[in-house]
Each structure stands twice: as C-alpha cells, then as structure tokens.
Design an enzyme around this catalytic site. Structure first.
Site, PDB file in Angstrom:
ATOM      1  N   ARG A   1      -8.717  -2.953  11.010  1.00  0.00           N
ATOM      2  CA  ARG A   1      -7.596  -2.130  11.493  1.00  0.00           C
ATOM      3  C   ARG A   1      -7.486  -0.794  10.758  1.00  0.00           C
ATOM      4  NH1 ARG A   1      -3.393  -4.039  14.844  1.00  0.00           N
ATOM      5  NH2 ARG A   1      -3.586  -6.231  15.415  1.00  0.00           N
TER       6      ARG A   1
ATOM      7  N   ILE B   1      -2.782 -16.701   5.730  1.00  0.00           N
ATOM      8  CA  ILE B   1      -1.635 -16.104   6.414  1.00  0.00           C
ATOM      9  C   ILE B   1      -2.088 -15.944   7.856  1.00  0.00           C
ATOM     10  CG2 ILE B   1      -0.071 -14.136   6.590  1.00  0.00           C
ATOM     11  CD1 ILE B   1      -0.394 -13.752   3.562  1.00  0.00           C
TER      12      ILE B   1
ATOM     13  N   LYS C   1      -4.207 -10.743   0.527  1.00  0.00           N
ATOM     14  CA  LYS C   1      -4.525 -11.233   1.863  1.00  0.00           C
ATOM     15  C   LYS C   1      -5.798 -10.533   2.290  1.00  0.00           C
ATOM     16  CE  LYS C   1      -2.969 -11.473   6.680  1.00  0.00           C
ATOM     17  NZ  LYS C   1      -1.981 -11.007   7.684  1.00  0.00           N
TER      18      LYS C   1
ATOM     19  N   TYR D   1      -2.783  -6.289   1.169  1.00  0.00           N
ATOM     20  CA  TYR D   1      -3.357  -6.702   2.459  1.00  0.00           C
ATOM     21  C   TYR D   1      -4.557  -5.819   2.747  1.00  0.00           C
ATOM     22  CZ  TYR D   1      -3.470  -7.831   7.498  1.00  0.00           C
ATOM     23  OH  TYR D   1      -3.845  -8.230   8.768  1.00  0.00           O
TER      24      TYR D   1
ATOM     25  N   TYR E   1      -5.368   5.360   9.070  1.00  0.00           N
ATOM     26  CA  TYR E   1      -5.454   6.631   9.781  1.00  0.00           C
ATOM     27  C   TYR E   1      -5.708   7.822   8.852  1.00  0.00           C
ATOM     28  CZ  TYR E   1      -4.977  10.417  13.041  1.00  0.00           C
ATOM     29  OH  TYR E   1      -5.247  11.538  13.780  1.00  0.00           O
TER      30      TYR E   1
ATOM     31  N   THR F   1       1.737  -7.223  10.406  1.00  0.00           N
ATOM     32  CA  THR F   1       1.146  -6.564  11.583  1.00  0.00           C
ATOM     33  C   THR F   1       1.443  -7.326  12.863  1.00  0.00           C
ATOM     34  OG1 THR F   1      -0.649  -5.746  10.189  1.00  0.00           O
ATOM     35  CG2 THR F   1      -0.998  -5.690  12.557  1.00  0.00           C
TER      36      THR F   1
END
Length: 296
Positions: A142, A207, A165, A137, A111, A48
C-alpha cells in the site's frame, strides 16, 4: 529483554460499518460482541480496513470511542492513527489518549513517502509527542515503503515501540528484521495468508481482515499454533486460503464488507474512491465462504 506482548493470537482489523452515509455505531457494537464471542484477543479500530482515509476526525473519534465503550475492557483496543503527515498522527493520537485505548497503530508514510532516516524521524517524533505505545505498521503493497531492519533496531531502543505489524511478503527480509529486534518488539502478521509462516518465525499472531467474518477460525488457528498443535494450525491456514484469496480479490476492505453484508453482519457500503465488489468476484467470495461452512 523481551517486551511483554500486547496480545497473543488473533486480533481483528475491524471494518467501519456505514448506514445512510454515517458511521453505524449500533452495528459496531454488534460486531464487537461477535468478535469477543469468537475468541479475538484484540481489536484494531480505524486501521486501514476501517477506511479512516475517507472519514473525518470526528467520525474516526466516534468510531474509536464506540469500540472502546463496547469492548468495556475485555480485550485491548488499538487505535489506528497513521497518516503520511507526522503532525496529523500526533494530533490524532492525542485525541485518543484518555478514552481507553492501549496502543496506537502507525503505518509508514505513503504517497509523499520518505527515506529510511525520514521514517525513523517520523516515528520518533510521534513517540516523543504522544502518550500511547506504538505498533509500527509495515505494508509495502500500500505504501511502497519497506521499513528496514536497521531502522527497526534503532526504534526498538525506545520503550514506546511495542510491536510490529508486518505485511511484507519478502520473508528473508522479514527474518532479518526479526533478527535485529531480538524480542524487543512483538511481531504480528499483517497478512492473513502468512500467519503460520510468520508464527513459525516467532510472530505472536495476526492482525486480521478475514477475522471480521470468521473470528472463530482465525482464533482457533493462532491458538492451536501457540498451544503447540502446528498440524491443526496449518490445516486451518490452508483451509482458509480460498477465503483469503477472495477477501483480497479487490482492494481491501471491498470484499470484506461484501462478505459481511452477505452474512447479515452489517451493511456493505464503502466510501469513494472505493466501490462495491464486481459481480464476478462477489460470486467467488460467496463460493469461498460456503466452502468453509458459512450458511448464506
């Protein structure tokens, strides 16, 4: 049986420098050298932080190839392949299978989102149709999705899944995930402000976004914890908090790129819909960097 760790310590979610509207490959090569010299244990290309959402497929491949070439086998390279379209992830991952990446980082769908069963099928389709091992992830801030312990338990039964992650701030829920996977997935903090808390729960490291500018400090923090020096690790986590807050004062990687430009490491250009950092937050960012000894 516990899976072998992809890495232990601090990895960087590398920014993608742009110059004149194009990927700046020369700057990428310089950043890779800086990261390895700073003690970083792995590099994520086109995560990202690397702005892949505003890059086309050729630009993303150029970026990943440039990172792999510059690293030259010295640390693992993980390619971000995530998308909210399962087939796009599969197509992207196939482009990277033979260029030297050791794994792919795949974010939960965003989304259009999905159910927990949909997340399971999304990740399993990728596992079944691509060759690179998968680091899942999870970043609810987000995506608005939070992958469940039960889904992680099911995915961990497949050897293609090697890591998680984790960027949730719901620590009790994260603990439940760790309990379910039982060492079958390596856990990495996805938040710079929860590295030591998650390592205390068994995470292998982080990370990191902040490592783009301060690789040595992030590497020292995680290495200290892994060596049993929790006091030094905690001191560094706390010392870094003003920088971390400044790096996330606006949508990442806006402040990160501004910091990189201030430090003369690369250009600070971001692509729309991202815009340059506000003057107010730029001043706070500068102050925070100076507080940890950066000369500006």
């Amino acid at each position: 049986m516990a899976v072998p760790s992809l890495f232990q310590g601090s990895a960087v979610a590398l920014v993608t420098p742009f110059a004149n509207g194009k990927v700046d490959t020369a700057a990428i090569e310089r950043l890779v050298e800086m990261q390895i010299a700073g003690g970083i244990k792995a590099i994520v290309a086109c995560g990202t932080t690397g702005e892949p959402a505003t890059m086309n497929a050729d630009e993303r491949e150029l970026t990943v190839r440039t990172v792999v070439r510059a690293v030259n086998g010295r640390v693992p390279v993980i390619a971000g392949t995530g998308s909210n379209c399962t087939q796009n992830v599969i197509d992207t991952a196939k482009r990277y299978e033979d260029i030297g990446c050791v794994a792919q980082l795949v974010v939960t769908p965003y989304y259009n989102k999905t159910t927990q069963e949909g997340m399971y099928r999304h990740f399993m389709a990728i596992a079944e149709q691509t060759a690179l091992p998968i680091v899942i992830y999870n970043v609810p801030t987000r995506t608005t999705l939070d992958i469940s312990p039960e889904v992680l338990d099911r995915l961990a039964c497949c050897e293609k899944f090697i890591g998680l992650k984790e960027s949730s701030y719901n620590i009790p829920y994260v603990m439940e995930k760790i309990r379910h996977v039982g060492g079958r997935l390596a856990i990495y903090s996805g938040n710079d402000d929860t590295v030591i808390p998650l390592m205390a729960l068994g995470a292998e490291g982080v990370i990191s976004v902040v490592a783009n500018a301060l690789p040595e400090m992030m590497a020292q923090m995680t290495a200290s914890y892994l060596a049993g020096d929790q006091r030094t690790a905690l001191d560094l986590q706390l010392r870094l908090m003003p920088v971390i807050c400044a790096f996330f004062s606006e949508v990442s990687p806006i402040p990160c790129k501004a910091a990189m430009e201030m430090m003369g490491l690369c250009g600070g250009d971001v692509r729309l819909p991202l815009v340059p950092i506000s003057d107010c937050n730029r001043a706070k960012l500068r102050e925070a960097l100076i507080s940890v000894g950066v000369n500006l």
